[in-house]
Design a protein around this motif. Structure first.
Motif, short mmCIF file in Angstrom:
data_model
loop_
_atom_site.label_atom_id
_atom_site.label_comp_id
_atom_site.label_asym_id
_atom_site.label_seq_id
_atom_site.Cartn_x
_atom_site.Cartn_y
_atom_site.Cartn_z
N THR C 46 0.83 -1.20 0.00
CA THR C 46 0.00 0.00 0.00
C THR C 46 0.87 1.25 0.00
O THR C 46 0.65 2.17 -0.81
CB THR C 46 -0.92 -0.01 1.24
OG1 THR C 46 -1.72 -1.19 1.21
CG2 THR C 46 -1.83 1.20 1.26
N LEU C 50 1.16 4.10 -2.92
CA LEU C 50 0.90 5.51 -2.62
C LEU C 50 2.09 6.37 -3.05
O LEU C 50 1.92 7.40 -3.69
CB LEU C 50 0.65 5.70 -1.12
CG LEU C 50 -0.66 5.14 -0.58
CD1 LEU C 50 -0.73 5.31 0.93
CD2 LEU C 50 -1.86 5.82 -1.24
N VAL C 51 3.30 5.93 -2.69
CA VAL C 51 4.48 6.72 -3.02
C VAL C 51 4.68 6.81 -4.53
O VAL C 51 5.05 7.85 -5.07
CB VAL C 51 5.72 6.13 -2.33
CG1 VAL C 51 7.00 6.75 -2.87
CG2 VAL C 51 5.64 6.35 -0.82
N LEU C 52 4.40 5.72 -5.24
CA LEU C 52 4.56 5.73 -6.70
C LEU C 52 3.38 6.39 -7.40
O LEU C 52 3.39 6.56 -8.62
CB LEU C 52 4.72 4.30 -7.21
CG LEU C 52 6.02 3.60 -6.82
CD1 LEU C 52 6.01 2.16 -7.31
CD2 LEU C 52 7.21 4.33 -7.44
N ASP C 53 2.36 6.74 -6.64
CA ASP C 53 1.17 7.40 -7.19
C ASP C 53 0.46 6.55 -8.24
O ASP C 53 0.07 7.04 -9.31
CB ASP C 53 1.55 8.77 -7.78
CG ASP C 53 0.34 9.69 -7.84
OD1 ASP C 53 -0.67 9.34 -7.24
OD2 ASP C 53 0.42 10.73 -8.49
N VAL C 56 -3.87 1.86 -5.50
CA VAL C 56 -3.48 0.85 -4.51
C VAL C 56 -3.98 -0.52 -4.97
O VAL C 56 -5.15 -0.67 -5.34
CB VAL C 56 -4.04 1.21 -3.13
CG1 VAL C 56 -3.81 0.10 -2.14
CG2 VAL C 56 -3.39 2.50 -2.63
N TRP C 58 -4.87 -3.44 -3.84
CA TRP C 58 -5.99 -4.24 -3.35
C TRP C 58 -7.32 -3.52 -3.50
O TRP C 58 -8.38 -4.14 -3.38
CB TRP C 58 -5.78 -4.68 -1.90
CG TRP C 58 -5.53 -3.58 -0.92
CD1 TRP C 58 -4.33 -3.03 -0.58
CD2 TRP C 58 -6.51 -2.88 -0.16
NE1 TRP C 58 -4.50 -2.04 0.35
CE2 TRP C 58 -5.83 -1.92 0.63
CE3 TRP C 58 -7.90 -2.96 -0.06
CZ2 TRP C 58 -6.49 -1.06 1.51
CZ3 TRP C 58 -8.55 -2.11 0.82
CH2 TRP C 58 -7.86 -1.17 1.58
N VAL C 59 -7.30 -2.21 -3.79
CA VAL C 59 -8.55 -1.53 -4.12
C VAL C 59 -8.98 -1.94 -5.52
O VAL C 59 -10.17 -2.14 -5.80
CB VAL C 59 -8.38 0.00 -4.00
CG1 VAL C 59 -9.62 0.73 -4.47
CG2 VAL C 59 -8.05 0.40 -2.57
N THR C 114 13.65 4.76 -12.83
CA THR C 114 14.94 5.11 -12.24
C THR C 114 15.45 3.96 -11.38
O THR C 114 14.78 3.58 -10.41
CB THR C 114 14.79 6.36 -11.34
OG1 THR C 114 13.86 7.25 -11.93
CG2 THR C 114 16.11 7.05 -11.15
N ILE C 116 17.64 3.76 -9.01
CA ILE C 116 17.82 4.02 -7.59
C ILE C 116 16.48 4.05 -6.86
O ILE C 116 16.35 3.54 -5.74
CB ILE C 116 18.63 5.32 -7.34
CG1 ILE C 116 19.09 5.36 -5.88
CG2 ILE C 116 17.84 6.57 -7.65
CD1 ILE C 116 20.12 6.43 -5.60
N VAL C 117 15.45 4.60 -7.50
CA VAL C 117 14.11 4.57 -6.90
C VAL C 117 13.63 3.13 -6.79
O VAL C 117 13.02 2.74 -5.79
CB VAL C 117 13.12 5.43 -7.71
CG1 VAL C 117 11.70 5.25 -7.23
CG2 VAL C 117 13.52 6.90 -7.66
N VAL C 120 15.34 1.49 -3.78
CA VAL C 120 14.78 1.99 -2.53
C VAL C 120 13.38 1.42 -2.30
O VAL C 120 13.02 1.01 -1.19
CB VAL C 120 14.74 3.54 -2.53
CG1 VAL C 120 13.99 4.05 -1.33
CG2 VAL C 120 16.15 4.09 -2.53
N MET C 121 12.57 1.38 -3.34
CA MET C 121 11.22 0.82 -3.23
C MET C 121 11.26 -0.64 -2.78
O MET C 121 10.47 -1.08 -1.96
CB MET C 121 10.54 0.87 -4.61
CG MET C 121 9.85 2.16 -4.89
SD MET C 121 8.53 2.41 -3.70
CE MET C 121 8.47 4.16 -3.67
N LEU C 124 12.34 -0.75 0.87
CA LEU C 124 11.32 -0.20 1.75
C LEU C 124 10.14 -1.14 1.87
O LEU C 124 9.69 -1.47 2.97
CB LEU C 124 10.87 1.15 1.20
CG LEU C 124 10.19 2.06 2.19
CD1 LEU C 124 11.20 2.60 3.17
CD2 LEU C 124 9.49 3.20 1.47
#
Lengths: 209, 209, 209
Positions: C46, C50-53, C56, C58-59, C114, C116-117, C120-121, C124
């Motif tokens: 989730t 959200l961060v990747l815009d 979500v 499961w919605v 990217t 690096i993103v 990190v994703m 995280l």
């Protein structure tokens, strides 16, 4: 303001009150009252709106922020009148849980159109404010006290979605959903009801395994 | 890079440093340093961007991730030089709080156009990084230590919005907001200033009610 | 269903299982099992979405909710069969970490482009489910136990991005990333591997400074 919108404001104000009571238990200053009231009152709805990908409600209508501030200031000056603040916290929390659960399910249904998402939204946003409050105020989380808590939010959201699905109208569905959740949580508080819990044995501390 | 953008980078780097210091207090490994630095440095801004419904800043410009990594690695090798890491943590945290609070208010104003949303954004994002750090590192939350903390973030954001509203220019507003927040938090640290706290009586443990 | 999508479902189901095991350690009721399983199983994804815009997950596809519910109910009736639930929790968590880390990196790469993103994703979202679970269940956070945990998620995401970057194909990259993360975490569990930790001295309690 329709019946459903009323539950929205009620949920925010009631959760804000529980946040302020938690702040009074921790003897915070007035800004601490406002902060905990705002996080508890608007936290669940913020996550709901983020997950549903709609504008966050209080960014659109900042009056919600003022509601939380007003409740916090009011309780800063009156919380000592309550004989047991924790008992008040529990009952306000029960009403907030029911109101927020119904409104979360309503908004989830409106945006996603899927009953299962609506029920999950109601359950999640009904309980999230209280969980955030407990984590921030370092109180034993109501989630772990094994009471009928998440179950009440789930029941309220479920009743709302079911009554609405049979075409009885939003207002009736909202009232029945609120009533079911509040009654269940209230009876659980009075009679110390619990669901059968998992009882094999408690977890040991990781270091002793 | 304008004055306001400078506060953005400063807030991220300073919060990242406090995260790394918290990691050093917990004797984590270098990846733990980077993780806590990244969550503390970018957590508040991430929530800010999600709530304002704008692209998350570090997804757009990954250089922020590198800033956090650099700070974490630097402190992994130098943190032992500090005599009292917690005191350093508190002062860096004060500067980060002020910088982030101002930039949060700036971005809130830019996106929503509403002063009250801007002030709430500044208060929230100025304090959120430190709260996340304390919860993850299992430190006693600065929120509950009853110090002038949230109040400083609120003051900085309020000064920024007020000075900007009278037309004195963004750069001056940002500097005055930062100065007010940092001075207030710093004086509170030195002289142990507190707001009058709610003092009726402490909350009892839920089991004893 | 491709190889990469398989890791998505596997990550959700495995994390849900660890949430249910944590619920069993705390002797919660069946709704508590479902709640903790859902938060652990879907929390990391989730935040990722959200961060990747992006919507979500499961919605859009509520079947994920049913997967978590199914896993929770199954474990409510079978968790007592496990000799050491915490050891099972650790191993399922290792597999979930690896699967989620790879899928997080995949989705991060897809959306942001990217590397690096993406890394990190992966780091995280691979670790966030477990951290949420530990905070909610009030268990000592795996983050602070100084084990190779975040490092394993980072390795998996890094291997995935690197193998994909040399053009070896998504499926192979996903399998190698999963294998690297699971092997590293597994070996760390068996042989109690750690990275060198920061050792100057432990942090004192803030009151004693």
């Amino acid at each position: 303001m329709g019946v459903v919108e009323f539950f929205d404001y009620a949920g925010v104000a009631l959760f804000a009150a529980t946040g302020a009571l938690a702040a009074s238990r921790k003897q915070l200053d007035i800004i601490g009252f406002i902060f905990l009231a705002a996080v508890t009152g608007m936290g669940g709805g913020t996550v709901r709106d983020l997950v549903l990908d709609v504008p966050v409600f209080w960014v659109d209508r900042p009056v919600y922020v003022l509601v939380c501030m007003g409740v916090a200031v009011l309780l800063y000056f009156t919380a000592h009148l309550a004989e047991s603040r924790y008992r008040w916290l529990l009952w306000l929390d029960a009403a907030a849980l029911a109101a927020y659960g119904v409104f979360g399910a309503y908004k989830g249904l409106l945006v996603s159109g899927t009953p299962i998402v609506a029920v999950v939204m109601g359950m999640l946003t009904g309980t999230l404010g209280g969980i955030l409050r407990d984590v921030l105020a370092n109180e034993p989380s109501v989630l772990l006290r094994r009471e009928i808590y998440v179950t009440a939010a789930l029941t309220g959201a479920g009743v709302f979605v079911a009554v609405d699905a049979v075409g009885a109208g939003m207002a009736l569905a909202a009232c029945l959903g609120f009533g079911a959740a509040f009654a269940l949580r209230g009876l659980a508080l009075v009679f110390d009801w619990r669901l059968p819990t998992y009882r094999a044995r408690k977890g040991r501390h990781p270091d002793r395994i």
